[in-house]
Design a protein around this motif. Structure first.
Motif: not given
Length: 123
Positions: A99-103, A24-32
């Motif tokens: 899935p979001t719940a597993q991130r 989740a943290q990785f994807l948040a930073k990558a998407n930002a």
């Protein structure tokens, strides 16, 4: 009591990179970064994400080598180093498919699962 205080201080002193980054943290930073477009070039998060993946990939290769040297079946069986073409887009697609719940899992756990799925050992 004194030992607990020292242990707590040591944990606080650990750099953030020593803590496992979640998907989740990785994807948040990558998407930002993706949202910034060209302006993302100067962001320190680019280096952080690259370092995270490099660290996980290095640990993965070391685990495979250790398993082989110990005579155990490795976790997965990728082609020799440099032969497995796995780009950033493929890693992002795999991570986005979680899935979001597993991130909340670590990037390392997700990477290992991805490698096992892509390069299962035959036999």
């Amino acid at each position: 009591m004194k030992r607990r205080m020292i242990a707590a201080m040591m944990l606080i002193a650990l750099p953030a990179s020593a803590q496992a980054m979640t998907v989740a943290q990785f994807l948040a930073k990558a998407n930002a970064l993706k949202a910034k477009g060209f302006l993302a070039i100067g962001s320190p998060d680019i280096k952080l994400l690259r370092a995270e993946v490099q660290s996980v990939a290095d640990a993965y290769r070391a685990d495979l080598t250790a398993a082989r040297q110990a005579g155990r079946t490795p976790h997965s069986c990728p082609p020799p180093k440099g032969k497995a073409k796995l780009g950033a887009n493929e890693v992002m697609a795999e991570f986005n498919a979680i899935p979001t719940a597993q991130r909340g899992m670590s990037v390392k756990t997700a990477f290992y699962a991805m490698m096992k799925k892509r390069f299962p050992c035959k036999g």
